[in-house]
Design a protein around this motif. Sequence first.
Motif, mmCIF file in Angstrom:
data_model
loop_
_atom_site.group_PDB
_atom_site.id
_atom_site.type_symbol
_atom_site.label_atom_id
_atom_site.label_comp_id
_atom_site.label_asym_id
_atom_site.label_seq_id
_atom_site.Cartn_x
_atom_site.Cartn_y
_atom_site.Cartn_z
ATOM 1 N N PHE A 135 59.816 -56.485 -54.841
ATOM 2 C CA PHE A 135 60.832 -55.458 -55.059
ATOM 3 C C PHE A 135 61.452 -55.104 -53.709
ATOM 4 N N GLU A 136 62.740 -55.379 -53.598
ATOM 5 C CA GLU A 136 63.439 -55.120 -52.333
ATOM 6 C C GLU A 136 64.634 -54.213 -52.585
ATOM 7 N N ASP A 137 64.501 -52.951 -52.143
ATOM 8 C CA ASP A 137 65.564 -51.949 -52.300
ATOM 9 C C ASP A 137 66.068 -51.888 -53.743
ATOM 10 N N VAL A 138 65.140 -51.835 -54.672
ATOM 11 C CA VAL A 138 65.495 -51.718 -56.090
ATOM 12 C C VAL A 138 65.853 -50.260 -56.381
ATOM 13 N N GLU A 139 67.089 -50.026 -56.783
ATOM 14 C CA GLU A 139 67.546 -48.659 -57.045
ATOM 15 C C GLU A 139 67.281 -48.286 -58.505
ATOM 16 N N LEU A 140 66.649 -47.126 -58.680
ATOM 17 C CA LEU A 140 66.259 -46.663 -60.014
ATOM 18 C C LEU A 140 66.687 -45.211 -60.194
ATOM 19 N N ASP A 141 67.083 -44.850 -61.408
ATOM 20 C CA ASP A 141 67.412 -43.446 -61.658
ATOM 21 C C ASP A 141 66.202 -42.740 -62.257
ATOM 22 N N ASP A 142 66.337 -41.474 -62.570
ATOM 23 C CA ASP A 142 65.199 -40.694 -63.064
ATOM 24 C C ASP A 142 64.675 -41.191 -64.408
ATOM 25 N N ASP A 143 65.513 -41.888 -65.152
ATOM 26 C CA ASP A 143 65.054 -42.432 -66.425
ATOM 27 C C ASP A 143 64.098 -43.610 -66.253
ATOM 28 N N ALA A 144 63.897 -44.031 -65.011
ATOM 29 C CA ALA A 144 62.919 -45.081 -64.744
ATOM 30 C C ALA A 144 61.511 -44.506 -64.575
ATOM 31 N N VAL A 145 61.399 -43.202 -64.395
ATOM 32 C CA VAL A 145 60.097 -42.568 -64.169
ATOM 33 C C VAL A 145 59.372 -42.387 -65.502
ATOM 34 N N VAL A 146 58.112 -42.830 -65.554
ATOM 35 C CA VAL A 146 57.284 -42.647 -66.742
ATOM 36 C C VAL A 146 56.596 -41.288 -66.644
ATOM 37 N N GLY A 147 56.931 -40.393 -67.568
ATOM 38 C CA GLY A 147 56.343 -39.056 -67.519
ATOM 39 C C GLY A 147 56.866 -38.274 -66.340
ATOM 40 N N ARG A 148 55.965 -37.522 -65.694
ATOM 41 C CA ARG A 148 56.356 -36.728 -64.528
ATOM 42 C C ARG A 148 55.966 -37.446 -63.243
ATOM 43 N N GLN A 149 56.750 -37.199 -62.198
ATOM 44 C CA GLN A 149 56.434 -37.746 -60.885
ATOM 45 C C GLN A 149 55.025 -37.327 -60.479
ATOM 46 N N GLY A 150 54.250 -38.280 -59.956
ATOM 47 C CA GLY A 150 52.920 -37.980 -59.445
ATOM 48 C C GLY A 150 51.794 -38.108 -60.454
ATOM 49 N N THR A 151 52.127 -38.428 -61.702
ATOM 50 C CA THR A 151 51.088 -38.535 -62.736
ATOM 51 C C THR A 151 50.677 -39.975 -63.016
ATOM 52 N N GLY A 152 51.172 -40.901 -62.209
ATOM 53 C CA GLY A 152 50.961 -42.318 -62.497
ATOM 54 C C GLY A 152 49.531 -42.791 -62.363
ATOM 55 N N PHE A 153 48.788 -42.207 -61.428
ATOM 56 C CA PHE A 153 47.416 -42.692 -61.224
ATOM 57 C C PHE A 153 46.556 -42.411 -62.440
#
Length: 378
Positions: free
Chosen positions: A212-230
């Motif tokens: 992944f090299e400078d892949v631009e993503l909007d907020d709809d790319a986030v699964v759930g809330r930021q920081g909950t991925g682990f």
Amino acid sequence: MDFELSQETKALKDLVRKLIEKHQMPLERKLLQGEAITAEDLAPGRKAAKDAGLWGLSLPKEYGGADLSTVDNVAVAEENARCLVPLAFGGRVPAFVRRLNDRQKEKYFHPLLRDEKSYAFAQTEPSGGSDPGGQIRTNAVRKGDRWVLNGSKIFISNVARADFFIVVAVTDLEKRQHGGITLFLVDRDAPGVRIGRAIPMIGARTTHELFFEDVELDDDAVVGRQGTGFASAQGLLSGARLNIGARALGVAERCVEMMIEHAKARVAFGELLASKQAVQASIVDSWVDVHQTRLVTYHAAWKQDRGLDTRVEAGLVKFLGSEMVGRVVDRALQLHGAAGAAFDSPLAHWYTDVRTMRIFEGPTDVQRYQVVARSLLK
């Protein structure tokens, strides 16, 4: 826990075994003859699973799933693993994907349910996979109203078929696993995404590198809330570890059956193998291994169905099951001799297949010392 399975679960196991015997075992024989298995070959079994109401085993009925309990899922996985060509039950969607927003569900979740899209879960990196909280280097940085993703992954399964990736990335270097890791939905064809080399693995698997090299993503790319991925990723792995235990049971049980059948038919030095103490001991040891692992696996599933924390139990199932099946397959192959080592026997295939169970979804050493022992000694 009452270790006697319910009548409903027993009936489910019986139904799945009949489906496997009718639709998949002929395909196993075809595979053992060196022939390729095609999509057309698999279609009747998939249709039969749908017709039996076994499509999307864990999915709620509102999404068209079977809404099976964890115990029932373990029972299905156990029966399915008895065959080298398992039956696909479709609709395999991580629980956290159900929490996507409406736009994300329309683009990713519903196509997964309809079997129109496939995904790959991208966590492991060249820096290591056993300590995702501390070792992940792939990062996503906020720039204006966008996220910019950079990093690499390795040994990722299902890349060849995947339409999108669920990528584990660091969004806060200081917090990391304590609120600094986020999951992102990344389309296969997004600018900056590159699929690297294919990496053939033992067990007839192929994994891939991802970049992944400078892949631009909007907020709809986030699964759930930021920081909950682990937490979401660990939840996914706990289910995968139970699945490994269930699969180990299915393979090992069939190996024991093959050992018994061979010992009762094969004559050596004027006697049936079944009359020899060493053979008897090998079969009994294998039967005990299977029985003990089954108790632990179904107990963990029973606890999960009651909403209890099963991270330790899942780790226990993972290392007990994956090591148990290795011992049982080895004994079965030894008993069958050259015939077991030939690739027209399922034993030869399982001999390499099951070895990866001790590595995937967290090495057995990590489960033993970092999960189970730490829980006991804290």
